[in-house]
Design a protein around this motif. Structure first.
Motif, PDB file in Angstrom:
ATOM      1  N   ASN A 196      -5.925  -6.074   6.767  1.00  0.00           N
ATOM      2  CA  ASN A 196      -4.814  -6.507   7.556  1.00  0.00           C
ATOM      3  C   ASN A 196      -4.283  -5.461   8.485  1.00  0.00           C
ATOM      4  OD1 ASN A 196      -2.527  -7.560   8.799  1.00  0.00           O
ATOM      5  ND2 ASN A 196      -1.463  -8.489   6.898  1.00  0.00           N
ATOM      6  N   SER A 197      -4.824  -5.480   9.885  1.00  0.00           N
ATOM      7  CA  SER A 197      -4.335  -4.460  10.969  1.00  0.00           C
ATOM      8  C   SER A 197      -3.089  -4.654  11.505  1.00  0.00           C
ATOM      9  CB  SER A 197      -5.381  -4.757  12.062  1.00  0.00           C
ATOM     10  OG  SER A 197      -5.414  -6.144  12.529  1.00  0.00           O
ATOM     11  N   LYS A 198      -2.502  -5.596  11.186  1.00  0.00           N
ATOM     12  CA  LYS A 198      -0.895  -5.797  11.614  1.00  0.00           C
ATOM     13  C   LYS A 198      -0.353  -5.892  10.210  1.00  0.00           C
ATOM     14  CE  LYS A 198      -1.696  -8.742  15.787  1.00  0.00           C
ATOM     15  NZ  LYS A 198      -1.423 -10.013  16.596  1.00  0.00           N
ATOM     16  N   ALA A 199       0.440  -4.745  10.335  1.00  0.00           N
ATOM     17  CA  ALA A 199       1.124  -4.673   9.052  1.00  0.00           C
ATOM     18  C   ALA A 199       2.586  -3.648   9.439  1.00  0.00           C
ATOM     19  CB  ALA A 199       0.492  -3.695   8.008  1.00  0.00           C
ATOM     20  N   PRO A 200       3.599  -3.783   8.568  1.00  0.00           N
ATOM     21  CA  PRO A 200       4.603  -3.029   8.796  1.00  0.00           C
ATOM     22  C   PRO A 200       4.541  -1.417   8.626  1.00  0.00           C
ATOM     23  CG  PRO A 200       5.383  -4.711   7.290  1.00  0.00           C
ATOM     24  CD  PRO A 200       3.843  -4.480   7.318  1.00  0.00           C
ATOM     25  N   ILE A 201       5.428  -0.485   8.945  1.00  0.00           N
ATOM     26  CA  ILE A 201       5.301   0.925   8.953  1.00  0.00           C
ATOM     27  C   ILE A 201       5.996   1.113   7.672  1.00  0.00           C
ATOM     28  CG2 ILE A 201       6.177   3.054   9.980  1.00  0.00           C
ATOM     29  CD1 ILE A 201       6.125   1.730  12.602  1.00  0.00           C
ATOM     30  N   LEU A 202       4.946   1.973   6.677  1.00  0.00           N
ATOM     31  CA  LEU A 202       5.631   2.350   5.543  1.00  0.00           C
ATOM     32  C   LEU A 202       6.103   3.787   5.568  1.00  0.00           C
ATOM     33  CD1 LEU A 202       5.860   1.910   2.357  1.00  0.00           C
ATOM     34  CD2 LEU A 202       3.470   2.892   2.213  1.00  0.00           C
ATOM     35  N   SER A 203       7.366   3.737   4.901  1.00  0.00           N
ATOM     36  CA  SER A 203       8.067   5.366   4.557  1.00  0.00           C
ATOM     37  C   SER A 203       8.523   5.330   3.369  1.00  0.00           C
ATOM     38  CB  SER A 203       9.140   5.524   5.591  1.00  0.00           C
ATOM     39  OG  SER A 203      10.357   4.619   5.577  1.00  0.00           O
ATOM     40  N   ILE A 204       8.236   6.378   2.782  1.00  0.00           N
ATOM     41  CA  ILE A 204       8.590   6.858   1.112  1.00  0.00           C
ATOM     42  C   ILE A 204       9.317   8.080   1.585  1.00  0.00           C
ATOM     43  CG2 ILE A 204       7.848   7.190  -1.104  1.00  0.00           C
ATOM     44  CD1 ILE A 204       5.221   5.843  -0.194  1.00  0.00           C
ATOM     45  N   SER A 205      10.674   7.894   0.719  1.00  0.00           N
ATOM     46  CA  SER A 205      11.413   9.158   0.399  1.00  0.00           C
ATOM     47  C   SER A 205      11.637   9.490  -0.995  1.00  0.00           C
ATOM     48  CB  SER A 205      12.830   9.207   1.210  1.00  0.00           C
ATOM     49  OG  SER A 205      13.472   7.865   0.739  1.00  0.00           O
ATOM     50  N   GLU A 206      11.907  10.699  -1.306  1.00  0.00           N
ATOM     51  CA  GLU A 206      11.964  11.116  -2.720  1.00  0.00           C
ATOM     52  C   GLU A 206      12.942  11.834  -2.999  1.00  0.00           C
ATOM     53  OE1 GLU A 206       8.501  12.418  -6.197  1.00  0.00           O
ATOM     54  OE2 GLU A 206       8.288  12.778  -3.800  1.00  0.00           O
ATOM     55  N   ILE A 207      13.717  11.721  -3.952  1.00  0.00           N
ATOM     56  CA  ILE A 207      14.736  12.722  -4.535  1.00  0.00           C
ATOM     57  C   ILE A 207      14.416  12.981  -5.934  1.00  0.00           C
ATOM     58  CG2 ILE A 207      17.380  12.845  -4.841  1.00  0.00           C
ATOM     59  CD1 ILE A 207      17.659  11.128  -2.837  1.00  0.00           C
ATOM     60  N   GLY A 208      14.272  14.033  -6.331  1.00  0.00           N
ATOM     61  CA  GLY A 208      13.813  14.403  -7.585  1.00  0.00           C
ATOM     62  C   GLY A 208      12.277  13.936  -7.863  1.00  0.00           C
ATOM     63  N   SER A 209      11.926  14.180  -9.054  1.00  0.00           N
ATOM     64  CA  SER A 209      10.632  13.854  -9.577  1.00  0.00           C
ATOM     65  C   SER A 209      10.501  12.309  -9.425  1.00  0.00           C
ATOM     66  CB  SER A 209      10.212  14.365 -10.792  1.00  0.00           C
ATOM     67  OG  SER A 209       8.954  14.071 -11.313  1.00  0.00           O
ATOM     68  N   SER A 210       9.177  11.832  -9.123  1.00  0.00           N
ATOM     69  CA  SER A 210       8.558  10.372  -9.145  1.00  0.00           C
ATOM     70  C   SER A 210       7.816   9.981 -10.304  1.00  0.00           C
ATOM     71  CB  SER A 210       8.385   9.957  -7.846  1.00  0.00           C
ATOM     72  OG  SER A 210       7.026  10.471  -7.558  1.00  0.00           O
ATOM     73  N   LYS A 211       7.646  11.107 -11.110  1.00  0.00           N
ATOM     74  CA  LYS A 211       6.738  10.841 -12.284  1.00  0.00           C
ATOM     75  C   LYS A 211       7.728  10.263 -13.497  1.00  0.00           C
ATOM     76  CE  LYS A 211       3.416  14.464 -11.108  1.00  0.00           C
ATOM     77  NZ  LYS A 211       2.735  15.599 -11.569  1.00  0.00           N
ATOM     78  N   ILE A 212       6.919   9.414 -14.149  1.00  0.00           N
ATOM     79  CA  ILE A 212       7.636   8.660 -15.179  1.00  0.00           C
ATOM     80  C   ILE A 212       6.541   8.163 -16.149  1.00  0.00           C
ATOM     81  CG2 ILE A 212       7.309   6.400 -14.012  1.00  0.00           C
ATOM     82  CD1 ILE A 212      10.368   6.081 -14.767  1.00  0.00           C
ATOM     83  N   HIS A 213       7.238   7.986 -17.440  1.00  0.00           N
ATOM     84  CA  HIS A 213       6.293   7.264 -18.313  1.00  0.00           C
ATOM     85  C   HIS A 213       6.604   6.027 -18.678  1.00  0.00           C
ATOM     86  CE1 HIS A 213       6.472  11.796 -18.826  1.00  0.00           C
ATOM     87  NE2 HIS A 213       5.386  11.844 -19.611  1.00  0.00           N
ATOM     88  N   ASN A 214       5.531   5.075 -18.447  1.00  0.00           N
ATOM     89  CA  ASN A 214       5.763   3.617 -18.918  1.00  0.00           C
ATOM     90  C   ASN A 214       4.286   3.051 -18.681  1.00  0.00           C
ATOM     91  OD1 ASN A 214       6.792   0.984 -18.687  1.00  0.00           O
ATOM     92  ND2 ASN A 214       8.977   1.921 -18.070  1.00  0.00           N
ATOM     93  N   ASP A 215       4.345   1.671 -18.613  1.00  0.00           N
ATOM     94  CA  ASP A 215       3.264   0.736 -18.796  1.00  0.00           C
ATOM     95  C   ASP A 215       2.612   0.776 -17.196  1.00  0.00           C
ATOM     96  OD1 ASP A 215       1.197  -1.006 -18.765  1.00  0.00           O
ATOM     97  OD2 ASP A 215       2.065  -1.861 -20.493  1.00  0.00           O
ATOM     98  N   PRO A 216       1.505   1.549 -16.831  1.00  0.00           N
ATOM     99  CA  PRO A 216       0.886   1.228 -15.535  1.00  0.00           C
ATOM    100  C   PRO A 216       0.294  -0.222 -15.377  1.00  0.00           C
ATOM    101  CG  PRO A 216      -0.750   2.597 -16.991  1.00  0.00           C
ATOM    102  CD  PRO A 216       0.653   2.314 -17.951  1.00  0.00           C
TER     103      PRO A 216
END
Length: 459
Positions: free
Chosen positions: A330-350
């Protein structure tokens, strides 16, 4: 208090402790089977009650054996009061989890349980050096603890009343909590009368031990019955969803097959290559539609049958990968922005996390507003107590408010022109339930949609 009546009271304490032990074994068995946290919280509450009951009986015996300042007598009193406070903390935590389907902060529960010990110290040592202050000691050791119990049991009853319609077991719990809370309130009022030497115009018996046993029996019976009722309620819900599932899935599979059958018949009657190509493209689209239904069915079934498999996941990396995967064709898509506060690592079911992300992000891409100058998907990750809060916000067409309460229902389509299966957000909610997470949605027509997701760290 006469020694004969003392023996009766101590016997009632022991019987209540034995009753609590039986209920603990049943609750732990159900917790092991269904992993419902309120079973565990309530079992800890009943365990604290055993300590409270046995300690109360021993404390009563100590009155006739040791002087007021004897170390053993003081230690028993401290342990008994601390156990009584801990009991109501865990009781309220379980009621909160059951009624609202969300947990109290685990750290707060633990802190309150730990604080029960210094509170017990303060209550036990109040007026200890004044031999004649018997009524004052009763107020601090019995009255204050009774007030804590009254507040917690009445508050828990109010929470459980929300589930009143589920069955008789829940009704038993709510009524028993309320009556026991009122009885504890009576103990507090009686101790205030002792402390102030003011007689209440309404006289209630000070000790209602036989009623304690009755109310605890009612609570235990209600909890056991309610387990079966919740299981029955779950089965009824599952049967209803199965009926809905069979109806919609058969319709969603028959529709493209019927269309393909018509296309094949049309192809047989024409020799025009351009028309045949159009028919083949249409058939290919219908095949893709049927394939989407089948894949969602497989995902749903796999999610229901497989256990949660816990691994370390980098949420930020996973989100970017899913976005790139969905963006490729899909060449026409929204712009993605990701912000992070603290660690984004987590233990759960992938696998279940993949289900959550791919459905939410694909919807944000698929339904973004092309008419807007800067269509966007803004994702923020914030590490909080117990997990990570994930906010996915887009400036797409939004969802009408009348649809918001139903978008997580099976096969519900807020947009009738949607080409999806109507299972996507249902799969998201189902996956998050298995992951012990949660999801909320807010949206405004023409402005955009925001999903607030909590992903629990199960390490």
């Amino acid at each position: 208090m006469q020694r004969e009546s003392t023996f009766i009271v101590i016997s009632l304490y022991v019987v209540q402790a034995l009753l609590a032990l039986i209920i603990i074994l049943i609750l732990r068995r159900f917790y092991k089977e269904y992993q419902n946290k309120y079973f565990e919280y309530w079992s800890w509450s009943w365990l604290a009650m055993i300590v409270n009951m046995l300690g109360s009986g021993l404390a009563l015996r100590n009155v006739f054996v040791y002087p007021a300042e004897h170390p053993f007598r003081l230690a028993v009193s401290i342990i008994t009061i601390a156990a009584g406070i801990t009991q109501v903390v865990w009781l309220y935590a379980g009621s909160y989890e059951l009624s609202l389907r969300k947990r109290l902060n685990q750290r707060i529960i633990i802190i309150l349980s730990i604080l029960s010990v210094p509170i017990a110290f303060i209550l036990v040592f109040s007026y200890l050096k004044i031999p004649e202050a018997v009524n004052q000691r009763i107020f601090f050791r019995v009255g204050i603890k009774a007030l804590f119990s009254a507040i917690a049991f009445i508050a828990s009853s109010i929470l459980i009343v929300r589930l009143w319609k589920i069955g008789i077991g829940v009704k038993f719990i709510a009524i028993a909590f309320l009556l026991y809370g009122l009885e504890q309130l009576n103990y507090f009022i009686s101790s205030v009368e002792f402390f102030t030497n003011i007689n209440s115009p309404v006289n209630f018996p000070y000790y209602l031990g036989i009623y304690d046993l009755f109310f605890h029996s009612m609570m235990g019976m209600g909890m056991i019955i309610s387990m079966l009722e919740f299981e029955r309620y779950g089965l009824k819900k599952a049967n209803k969803e199965l009926d809905t599932f069979l109806y919609h899935s058969s319709h969603d599979l028959r529709a493209p097959l019927t269309t393909i059958s018509g296309i094949i018949s049309a192809i047989k009657t024409t020799k025009d290559e351009s028309t045949i190509k159009e028919f083949l493209d249409a058939a290919e689209a219908r095949i893709a539609q049927a394939d989407n239904v089948i894949r969602d069915i497989i995902t749903l079934r796999r999610g229901q049958k497989t256990d949660v498999e816990i691994r370390e996941i980098d949420l930020k990396k996973e989100i970017q990968q899913q976005f790139d995967l969905l963006l490729a064709p899909n060449s026409k898509a929204p712009i993605l922005s990701i912000s992070e506060i603290g660690s984004s690592k987590i233990h759960n079911d992938p696998i279940r996390l993949h289900t959550v992300l791919i459905n939410i992000i694909s919807n944000a891409i698929k339904y973004h507003d092309y008419s807007k100058k800067h269509p966007s998907i803004d994702i923020s990750l914030c590490q909080i107590e117990g997990g990570v809060k994930l906010k996915i916000e887009d400036n797409g067409p939004g969802i009408d408010k009348k649809h918001l309460s139903k978008i997580f229902d099976m096969f519900y389509r807020a947009n009738q022109s949607s080409t999806g299966t109507g299972l996507g957000l249902y799969l998201v909610k189902d996956a998050l339930d298995k992951m012990k997470g949660s999801i909320k949605v807010t949206s405004e027509k023409g402005i955009g949609t925001t999903f607030d997701i909590f992903i629990r760290d199960l390490a």
